[in-house]
Motif scaffolding. Sequence first.
Motif, mmCIF file in Angstrom:
data_model
loop_
_atom_site.group_PDB
_atom_site.id
_atom_site.type_symbol
_atom_site.label_atom_id
_atom_site.label_comp_id
_atom_site.label_asym_id
_atom_site.label_seq_id
_atom_site.Cartn_x
_atom_site.Cartn_y
_atom_site.Cartn_z
ATOM 1 N N LEU A 51 -24.672 -80.665 -2.279
ATOM 2 C CA LEU A 51 -23.650 -79.625 -2.609
ATOM 3 C C LEU A 51 -24.245 -78.232 -2.909
ATOM 4 N N GLU A 52 -25.463 -78.157 -3.359
ATOM 5 C CA GLU A 52 -26.119 -76.996 -3.521
ATOM 6 C C GLU A 52 -26.140 -76.282 -1.889
ATOM 7 N N MET A 54 -24.357 -76.680 0.525
ATOM 8 C CA MET A 54 -23.116 -76.571 1.196
ATOM 9 C C MET A 54 -22.548 -75.323 0.371
ATOM 10 N N LEU A 55 -22.885 -75.002 -0.866
ATOM 11 C CA LEU A 55 -22.359 -73.884 -1.690
ATOM 12 C C LEU A 55 -23.366 -72.799 -1.076
ATOM 13 N N ALA A 56 -24.409 -72.948 -1.035
ATOM 14 C CA ALA A 56 -25.327 -71.714 -0.315
ATOM 15 C C ALA A 56 -24.788 -71.046 1.003
ATOM 16 N N LYS A 58 -21.687 -71.439 2.309
ATOM 17 C CA LYS A 58 -20.303 -71.255 2.365
ATOM 18 C C LYS A 58 -20.223 -69.568 2.139
ATOM 19 N N LYS A 60 -18.607 -65.863 1.379
ATOM 20 C CA LYS A 60 -18.385 -65.315 0.140
ATOM 21 C C LYS A 60 -16.767 -64.934 0.068
#
Length: 183
Positions: A51-52, A54-56, A58, A60
């Motif tokens: 998840l980390e 994927m969020l990195a 993603k 802005k």
Amino acid sequence: RDQECVYLVLGDNPTRRQYDKARDDQLVAAELWGEVKRKKNEKQFDAFKALERMLASKPKPSATVTVYVSVKLEKMYYGGMKSLHRSRRRQTLDDWIEETKCYKVLVPPLCAEQHAYLRRSVGDQHEDRRPDHLNFRIISKEHPRLVREGIDLVLRRPLQLEERAAYDPFLSCEVHGLDGKVV
């Protein structure tokens, strides 16, 4: 507790025979082919790390760009569609290009000043974030004979009445209003 499980397994004859057969098969295989290498314990899947990541990666969120659209006073009163040509930057397979795009803005009847019309992800594209949102703000152009005050239309010049108008039982006059119409 583990000893209780051992006694239960070994106390039951069919289960004990199955356990002994599996042990003997391993011993025979070791004598024939050597020690059998077992698969090393693989790392477990860590959902939090995934998840980390994927969020990195993603992009802005989009920026909101305000675009002022000037329309005639008649269109603000009667409503309609306004076409607006605007350049935008977008990515192709090879490179970034600048293109002119036609946006259609809906003007509702009796439209208020600064009426907002939001179009999501239709503006400039960027490498590090999502495409821009365009917030179209509808404003009226200046009219030669009328001024807008809220939703009311007011004449720029006051009406000139004759002196005898105060004594007449009724008044009638013609006023040139929107789009050359006579009221």
